[in-house]
Design a protein around this motif. Structure first.
Motif: not given
Lengths: 338, 338, 338, 338
Positions: C272-285
């Motif tokens: 259920g967590y949300k993300f600041y940007s839609d990242s498919k790479t090695n940095q997730i927010f």
């Protein structure tokens, strides 16, 4: 062409300035600003600002901004400005050319507020980012607005509280002096450094740097020469200020400019025209149809400021020491004839 | 004080220059050098140099040198100069301030030779050292000597052969034109870029940059603004050259200066005085006793150049557009009265 | 502490890189990048990019950006970047320190588009403003997004059409290579210059500058030394790339990083967590409550990215060549235990 | 090839340094020099110099010189160096690239004296010239000579008396420590700032900046990042110094180098060879016939320093942490076989 409202630097100099120049033509003076005219103009300015600030005479605005900023900031320090600030937009990277980042904030009216400054500080907290160290403001601003004494005091306090320098660009200080409640002595009191513009206020060249924060004045002459800003004939830049500082001529020029601009604003408003910014100073920004712009262009020179939409643009009219109410009346008649 | 021989920039401007300024006082002109006076002065100069070189009007010498050098060189490139060159000694690091090393060679007479240039090239052969890319010379030099056409041609060939630019500083070009066999058109032919000094030759400000190598002229206006060297009232710097380039006034000023200086040299020689350098131009360097220097100081201003020994110093006398043979005669009489 | 997700530069180097270093310890090599390892790594890279581009080995990201930009741009030229671009925010003014303005555009996802570039060009039309001359992009971007081949091609076309250089910062190119459809050879084809990051992808130091536009490579070694970026032991920076370019190790590191990050994203999303940007790479927010952040801090290291509101913040987790799916599983279990 | 005497940076690193690197390979450390290795190495150095100076880890020599000098000097200030000084000759204008002039004095032995400093000060007295503000010396010097404690004290006093900073470049400090009577603590006492070179003394990279004058340390991390000199993996540069500062390893490396070099000097002298400079450190400058040079080149690598005459040249041999007396003996035998 009947008249150019394109800018306030289209004529050589105020009549009295040129007269004085002719009077001095047979003199021999010492070079590099160590002459008696420069000394005299310094005293006159110290008198006006009621402070023993250090005073230096440079040539033009971009040069003055770049010399001051590079003198004061360390290599990794930055200057805060409105997004519309002259140093950000119209100096071809002269500030960056001396190594410094300009940190900007969007504004509605070209004026920085303490809140904007704090916003920038909040985002610059460690050594991976530049260190903001100076606030740069212009009075009047690049879009014709002006700071009040209250606003200046607040920025001054914000600067002190946050260990920043406050630098005020006075390229159009005459117009600001004539409209705002900030007097000469307030500029000395509430800024670390400011300059009194000559080029746009009756002189042929010359901007007077006034350094109120004594520490910053140390070895400023080295920076002037290092920046290519030192005139061999320094007296050329100070003689005009002996004239402009006499009585209240400098401020009177600003008043005349503002009066003419206000006359235009009032007349144009009553004709139904709208303005891009709310200016009470010598630059006004009128929204006109492209057709009207073309019509005006036949007899008057001006600058296109921006596009509003397909049919309308903003044009800038600037009044100067050569403008008269009669010229403005004639302009209004011309507009009416469209 | 009877007269100042301290330098050639102690008086505002040649009478004719000031007259013209007054004549133009009611005009309105476009800013930033896009006006009709600037265009006209460009044409007059192109006419004089018999070449369609690009022409730009700047304010002072250090500014001009720093703007030109930083426009042309890449960050790791350096400029070659005589050890006595103005850019090396008397510009408070303005060239280094724009990122460039000044590579110098000792000279006897302030003049660079191809051999000296080659000597520096020989020692700068790889990427661990700066890359020499420009030769900087001054005519007349900082110690009053001058280049002949033959010498200029040789340096020009040396520059071309070694893929260097040749830049000539003409702060005192009027004096050089009057004594040397190098004509206006030769400067256009044998240098990539040079400037025609105004400040020291009858104008209140202004140095005219002439770019003969067209590639180097590209976007030079960006560099002018970037260096803080662009005047809003560009016409202020070009109007004087409309006057100075009329007929042969510029060169005549140089001739008058040289004649006065030569008169002084001849008279002083016949009185037994010796000179620090062999100058036939408007700067002369006389070796005098400290006592005589003190005596002269009572009535004439001059610059102390250096110490020769415990009792003697070199003083520099400079003639200018305000000097007359009568003034010089009076000076000689004063010396005789010592 | 169980593990640090703080960044991708917390461990010395990939095991294979260190093994190779030890193997070479008894060698003697020539200095300044003229050694056989550097030559060999160049060939391996030219092979990978299928192009005879010039290849140089520098030390770190900021240094590489500042060396490249100052080598290519003239003093009055500027570089266009996303507002979030590394050169704009996190290099302590290194680009401005070399004299160049960074012109920025707001983006939603850290990625520049041709429309944004044109927007900036439209506002920089004459010599009163800097001249935009280079587009700077990063792949992956500073907020974990990445460019597709289509997007790269469009930017490349935009650059060519408008006489701009395209420079791509590949500090995290391994991660980009593993997720995007842009292959090594496309970087050579569609950029003028790019770099292959080592520091964040398995090496202890080292960024490989690849110059595809041959003109720009001329005398680049002078700029490297001039910028203080030349290692005496140049082979130190190239040996790791002999290892990383062998087979597909470099890209495999990126794939492992991405896989671990994607695993975390999927698991956290399903929690259920949300993300600041839609990242498919090695940095997730990830957006987390402050309480959860405190709980995580007890066992895992990470970076606080920004404040969302009074109760929530964004934290950044970064995977690296040392991360494993097992480590990620353990982390998810820990989160669940909150 | 039997051995390379070309320089002291041809092998990766001292065996013990590499061993330590391998030991640490599974660690995770914080970035940008805020890690525990960097802290530990700082403490070890503070212990050695018996002073709580600020300590920072940079990458290479030119980078270190340019970062230090640009951090300390104001734009119009200059640094005084021997004409042979590294910053003057072999840094491709990196110091000028940051805006500062290098003022030089001829020396016989590569060493500055107070008299030379005063000579330069005497000629830089006003704002038309740069303001000398720092003395730069190297120990050992670029031509293998070294300063004694007495000489260092005299320069330190000269600096203080004249309001100059004293900066010592320790690229080859190990060799200096082993030969000179200046101990670690003296460098802390008598300089404002110095650096302990790693690259040429057993590390793969790394120069440790030690700032004894606390004022100068303020915000130095901003300057490191601004100059592109900050490593993400800061621990890479400090781990080697944890090893080199253990016991007396650093100085022992210097001693071994000097012993080897002195062995060569003694043997070659007794064979009748002459030297270009009187070096007791790890760089020696032998005058040989061109024929001998060619003969040596077959088996040994070295650098040609300069031409003596048609038949003779100076070659430089440098010993390093990999050199042994056996290698030197073999070299002498080879020379004898000519």
């Amino acid at each position: 062409m009947k008249y150019s409202f394109r800018n306030d630097y289209s004529s050589i100099a105020h009549k009295k300035v040129l007269e004085r120049l002719i009077e001095c033509q047979n003199e021999q003076n010492i070079g590099y600003g160590e002459d008696i005219h420069t000394q005299n103009a310094k005293w006159m300015i110290q008198d006006k600002i009621k402070n023993k600030s250090e005073v230096f005479f440079l040539t033009g605005g971009t040069q003055t901004n770049m010399t001051i900023i590079s003198h004061i900031l360390k290599p990794y320090e930055a200057v805060i400005a409105a997004e519309t600030g002259h140093i950000n937009v119209h100096e071809t990277g002269a500030i960056e050319g001396r190594g410094h980042k300009v940190l900007t904030h969007k504004t509605d009216d070209g004026k920085l507020t303490p809140a904007m400054v704090l916003d920038i500080l909040k985002n610059h907290t460690d050594y991976h980012m530049v260190k903001p160290k100076m606030i740069y403001i212009s009075n009047t601003t690049e879009i014709g607005t002006y700071y009040t004494l209250k606003e200046l005091k607040e920025l001054s306090k914000c600067a002190k509280d946050n260990n920043l320098y406050l630098f005020l660009d006075g390229a159009r200080l005459a117009s600001a002096l004539a409209i705002s409640d900030i007097d000469y002595s307030d500029y000395a009191k509430y800024t670390d450094i400011f300059y009194i513009g000559g080029t746009k206020n009756g002189s042929y060249i010359g901007e007077v740097v006034v350094i109120n924060n004594k520490e910053l004045a140390n070895e400023f002459q080295y920076s002037i020469k290092h920046s290519g800003a030192m005139l061999a004939k320094g007296f050329i830049a100070s003689i005009p200020f002996e004239v402009l500082m006499e009585g209240d001529l400098y401020k009177e020029i600003g008043k005349l400019e503002n009066d003419c601009a206000n006359f235009l604003v009032n007349e144009l408003s009553s004709l139904g025209y709208k303005f891009y910014s709310d200016s009470k100073t010598n630059q006004i920004f009128i929204i006109v149809s492209k057709k009207l712009a073309d019509y005006i262009k036949k007899e008057y020179d001006f600058e296109v400021w921006n596009n509003i939409n397909e049919n309308e643009i903003t044009i800038r009219l600037v009044t100067s020491f050569t403008t008269t109410i009669d010229i403005c009346k004639e302009f209004i008649e011309y507009i009416k004839s469209f």
